[in-house]
Design an enzyme around this catalytic site. Structure first.
Site, PDB file in Angstrom:
ATOM      1  N   GLY A   1       0.865  -1.150  -0.182  1.00 37.95           N
ATOM      2  CA  GLY A   1       0.126   0.064  -0.004  1.00 37.95           C
ATOM      3  C   GLY A   1       0.845   1.213   0.089  1.00 37.95           C
ATOM      4  O   GLY A   1       0.321   2.609  -0.102  1.00 37.95           O
TER       5      GLY A   1
ATOM      6  N   GLU B   1       4.254  -6.339   1.522  1.00 35.27           N
ATOM      7  CA  GLU B   1       3.844  -6.586   0.120  1.00 35.27           C
ATOM      8  C   GLU B   1       3.720  -5.629  -1.083  1.00 35.27           C
ATOM      9  O   GLU B   1       2.629  -5.141  -1.296  1.00 35.27           O
ATOM     10  CB  GLU B   1       2.523  -7.463   0.188  1.00 35.27           C
ATOM     11  CG  GLU B   1       2.311  -8.716   1.016  1.00 35.27           C
ATOM     12  CD  GLU B   1       1.131  -9.184   1.211  1.00 35.27           C
ATOM     13  OE1 GLU B   1       1.029 -10.492   1.800  1.00 35.27           O
ATOM     14  OE2 GLU B   1       0.062  -8.527   0.923  1.00 35.27           O
TER      15      GLU B   1
ATOM     16  N   ARG C   1       3.060  -1.240  -6.081  1.00 36.33           N
ATOM     17  CA  ARG C   1       3.189  -0.066  -6.725  1.00 36.33           C
ATOM     18  C   ARG C   1       4.370   0.478  -6.581  1.00 36.33           C
ATOM     19  O   ARG C   1       5.035   1.158  -7.498  1.00 36.33           O
ATOM     20  CB  ARG C   1       1.990   0.967  -5.931  1.00 36.33           C
ATOM     21  CG  ARG C   1       1.896   2.012  -6.898  1.00 36.33           C
ATOM     22  CD  ARG C   1       0.866   3.389  -5.980  1.00 36.33           C
ATOM     23  NE  ARG C   1      -0.290   2.536  -5.587  1.00 36.33           N
ATOM     24  CZ  ARG C   1      -1.388   2.592  -6.611  1.00 36.33           C
ATOM     25  NH1 ARG C   1      -1.566   3.098  -7.483  1.00 36.33           N
ATOM     26  NH2 ARG C   1      -2.602   2.052  -5.906  1.00 36.33           N
TER      27      ARG C   1
ATOM     28  N   ARG D   1      -7.137   4.215 -14.571  1.00 37.27           N
ATOM     29  CA  ARG D   1      -6.878   4.512 -13.013  1.00 37.27           C
ATOM     30  C   ARG D   1      -7.532   6.146 -12.861  1.00 37.27           C
ATOM     31  O   ARG D   1      -8.223   6.414 -12.054  1.00 37.27           O
ATOM     32  CB  ARG D   1      -5.660   4.618 -12.588  1.00 37.27           C
ATOM     33  CG  ARG D   1      -4.793   3.210 -12.467  1.00 37.27           C
ATOM     34  CD  ARG D   1      -3.745   3.113 -11.443  1.00 37.27           C
ATOM     35  NE  ARG D   1      -3.942   3.405 -10.290  1.00 37.27           N
ATOM     36  CZ  ARG D   1      -3.823   4.580  -9.918  1.00 37.27           C
ATOM     37  NH1 ARG D   1      -3.068   5.377 -10.376  1.00 37.27           N
ATOM     38  NH2 ARG D   1      -3.918   4.766  -8.411  1.00 37.27           N
TER      39      ARG D   1
ATOM     40  N   CYS E   1     -14.512   5.706 -26.867  1.00 39.51           N
ATOM     41  CA  CYS E   1     -15.927   6.364 -26.760  1.00 39.51           C
ATOM     42  C   CYS E   1     -16.693   6.539 -25.473  1.00 39.51           C
ATOM     43  O   CYS E   1     -17.488   6.164 -25.254  1.00 39.51           O
ATOM     44  CB  CYS E   1     -17.041   5.308 -27.654  1.00 39.51           C
ATOM     45  SG  CYS E   1     -16.426   5.199 -29.205  1.00 39.51           S
TER      46      CYS E   1
HETATM   47  C1  PLP Z   1      -3.158  -8.079  -0.299  1.00 47.13           C
HETATM   48  C2  PLP Z   1      -2.510  -7.198  -0.899  1.00 47.13           C
HETATM   49  N1  PLP Z   1      -1.073  -6.929  -0.880  1.00 47.13           N
HETATM   50  C3  PLP Z   1      -0.385  -6.170  -1.527  1.00 47.13           C
HETATM   51  C4  PLP Z   1      -1.072  -5.339  -2.181  1.00 47.13           C
HETATM   52  C5  PLP Z   1      -0.284  -4.233  -2.943  1.00 47.13           C
HETATM   53  O1  PLP Z   1      -0.314  -3.084  -2.627  1.00 47.13           O
HETATM   54  P1  PLP Z   1       0.512  -1.689  -3.402  1.00 47.13           P
HETATM   55  O2  PLP Z   1       0.806  -2.115  -4.945  1.00 47.13           O
HETATM   56  O3  PLP Z   1      -0.400  -0.352  -2.921  1.00 47.13           O
HETATM   57  O4  PLP Z   1       1.684  -1.801  -2.507  1.00 47.13           O
HETATM   58  C6  PLP Z   1      -2.409  -5.333  -2.705  1.00 47.13           C
HETATM   59  C7  PLP Z   1      -3.234  -4.358  -3.110  1.00 47.13           C
HETATM   60  O5  PLP Z   1      -3.667  -3.258  -2.787  1.00 47.13           O
HETATM   61  C8  PLP Z   1      -3.195  -6.353  -1.699  1.00 47.13           C
HETATM   62  O6  PLP Z   1      -4.628  -6.485  -1.999  1.00 47.13           O
HETATM   63  N1  LYS Z   2      -5.952  -1.075  -8.670  1.00 48.43           N
HETATM   64  C1  LYS Z   2      -5.473  -0.311  -7.761  1.00 48.43           C
HETATM   65  C2  LYS Z   2      -4.716  -0.875  -6.369  1.00 48.43           C
HETATM   66  C3  LYS Z   2      -5.417  -1.705  -5.712  1.00 48.43           C
HETATM   67  C4  LYS Z   2      -4.592  -3.088  -5.585  1.00 48.43           C
HETATM   68  C5  LYS Z   2      -5.484  -4.175  -5.037  1.00 48.43           C
HETATM   69  N2  LYS Z   2      -5.650  -4.308  -3.763  1.00 48.43           N
HETATM   70  C6  LYS Z   2      -4.740   1.078  -8.096  1.00 48.43           C
HETATM   71  O1  LYS Z   2      -4.626   1.245  -9.226  1.00 48.43           O
HETATM   72  O2  LYS Z   2      -4.611   2.132  -7.341  1.00 48.43           O
END
Ligand code: PLP
Ligand code: LYS
Length: 465
Positions: free
Chosen positions: A276, A318, A321, A362, A393
């Site tokens: 996160g 984990e 991003r 996004r 579109c």
């Molecule tokens: C269980 C879990 N771990 C890790 C992540 C990776 O999050 P981020 O890419 O924000 O680090 C996510 C996505 O939000 C997730 O759902």
């Molecule tokens: N897909 C989301 C993040 C969530 C990841 C999964 N829990 C984003 O683009 O910011």
């Protein structure tokens, strides 16, 4: 590009962006926090990455194109590895996973978080060591669980009572003991977009600590001889900058850990606080580096464990991003430029590119802010506040809501959007039967195709009607 502080809001033609957006001193400058380390503007004014001109990349691979700076991706992975030296780092493959990136992650010594059979298949094809993989998902199918058990994945993060029974039966039938973590819901309102917050009560992930459901899930796991409980898991959401949410999460999840010790006389050896960690998408964003995050989390955990009289469990995190996001930009070609009159005599300039919401959902989905720059050349023209839109579109098909681009941007120019390495290719779609773009990795002057572009034939092959 955005200059950090300088300049006045460009109001000449009545353009209005967000109040923080300032006209840049130099529209060709690259705001440093937004681009991967290997990106620079060359002597001819065009952007280069890892020593390769983006004009050459566009000519060879076409546009839209995701361009990954491999050294940048690897160095962010290494930085997490080093910062969390006493912990386990699971790269969250949902951000972006391909055979090549899975190999980079393995080579840099990280573990891997997958959350579907498809992601697991990519990891296994890459030869990722199964024991270093964790499987997530709120609705894993029996087939996905079976595949994970047969492959020997190191841990499965269980998310429902059905799954606990299902997994226990599958493991027992194979005569194996599956290692699991229980995903908890800590009841935190993370400071991020509602759709990517995952720890408040009214959402689908995890077992609620407050309601007693998580304690019940622990009991359910401990009753199963074919399951081994490693620890508790919490993931509060994505694109989060402050550690306040993690602090509350750690307190609550360790509170449950203490309750488990008291009830079952068992100290769980591990604790996973998820990912996160936010990145910079615009000059307004100020993310924390991994070492600061690691020190902050270690302090919070040590403090909470001392309070509960618990031994400090082995931590895992984990990040997705924060490793993949900044390593990549998307390269587009401009097709049309329109000036649209607004109320009060102002106008807005729409710069349309050859991709859009199919390669980056996004902005439409989370109201995300992005930045961009003219990439194929430098320009001496005055900056004009512009909106970069796609070719789909939908009027919500916006890539960059507001950005100052040179006034002379025309069809055929290339535009680059930084920070697109996470949740862009992995969430890409075929809307309007648009083939998904290729991904190219650049390193030391060499460009290598790591995911090919979809073709019209790929799309037509699916239509068997
Ligand atoms: C269980 C879990 N771990 C890790 C992540 C990776 O999050 P981020 O890419 O924000 O680090 C996510 C996505 O939000 C997730 O759902
Ligand atoms: N897909 C989301 C993040 C969530 C990841 C999964 N829990 C984003 O683009 O910011």
């Amino acid at each position: 590009m955005r200059a950090h502080e300088a300049g006045a809001l460009h109001a000449e033609a009545g353009h209005r962006g967000p109040s923080w957006l300032r006209e840049p001193d130099d529209v060709n400058a690259l705001y440093p926090g937004l681009w991967s380390a290997g990106v620079e503007r060359g002597d001819d004014g065009g952007l280069r990455v890892g020593g390769v001109a983006v004009r050459d990349l566009a000519a060879e691979f076409g546009t839209p194109l995701y361009v990954v700076d491999e050294d940048d991706f690897r160095s962010r992975a290494r930085a997490f590895r080093a910062a969390f030296a006493d912990a386990d780092v699971y790269y969250a493959g949902k951000a972006f996973l391909s055979v090549a990136t899975a190999r980079w992650v393995a080579e840099e010594g990280l573990n891997l978080d997958v959350c579907s059979g498809g992601e697991l298949a990519v990891a296994l094809r890459a030869g990722f060591p199964a024991e270093r993989i964790g499987l997530h998902g709120n609705n894993k199918s029996p087939a996905e669980l079976t595949r994970a058990l047969d492959a020997g994945v190191g841990r499965i993060i269980v998310d429902s009572f059905e799954e606990i029974d299902r997994l226990a039966a599958l493991a027992a039938a194979r005569g194996v003991r599956a290692s699991v973590l229980v995903r908890t819901k800590v009841g935190v309102e993370a400071h991020t977009h509602e759709y990517i917050a995952t720890a408040h009560e009214d959402q689908k992930f995890g077992f609620s600590i407050a309601s007693g459901e998580a304690a019940e899930a622990v009991r359910a796991v401990l009753k199963q001889p074919s399951l081994r409980l490693l620890g508790l898991h919490s993931h509060i959401g994505s694109q989060i900058y402050d550690t306040a949410g993690f602090e509350v999460a750690a307190r609550r999840v360790l509170g449950l850990q203490a309750a488990v010790r008291d009830e079952h006389h068992l100290e769980l050896p591990e604790l996973d606080l998820g990912g996160g960690f936010g990145i910079a998408y615009t000059s307004q964003d100020d993310p924390q580096p991994p070492d600061v995050l690691a020190a902050g989390l270690a302090e919070i955990i040590a403090h909470e464990c001392a309070g509960y009289g618990l031994a400090v469990p082995r931590l895992s995190v984990e990040p997705g991003r924060a490793i993949a996001g900044p390593s990549t930009f998307t390269l587009y070609e401009v097709g049309t430029v329109k000036s649209v009159p607004l109320d009060g005599g102002a106008s807005r300039r729409y710069v349309a590119v050859d991709g859009g919401m199919s390669d980056n959902i996004r902005t439409a989905l989370y109201d995300a802010d992005y930045s961009c720059t003219l990439a194929s050349r430098a320009s001496a023209a005055a900056p004009v506040l512009s909106r970069v839109v796609g070719k789909h579109c939908e009027s919500g098909d916006i890539v960059v809501k507001d950005e100052f681009l040179p006034g002379d941007v025309v069809a055929g120019d290339l535009i680059a959007v930084p920070g697109t390495g996470a949740y862009c290719r992995s969430m890409a779609s075929n809307y309007n039967h648009q083939p998904r773009p290729a991904v190219v990795a650049v390193r030391a002057g060499e460009a290598r195709l790591i995911m090919r572009r979809e073709t019209e034939d790929d799309l037509l092959a699916l239509d068997v009607g």
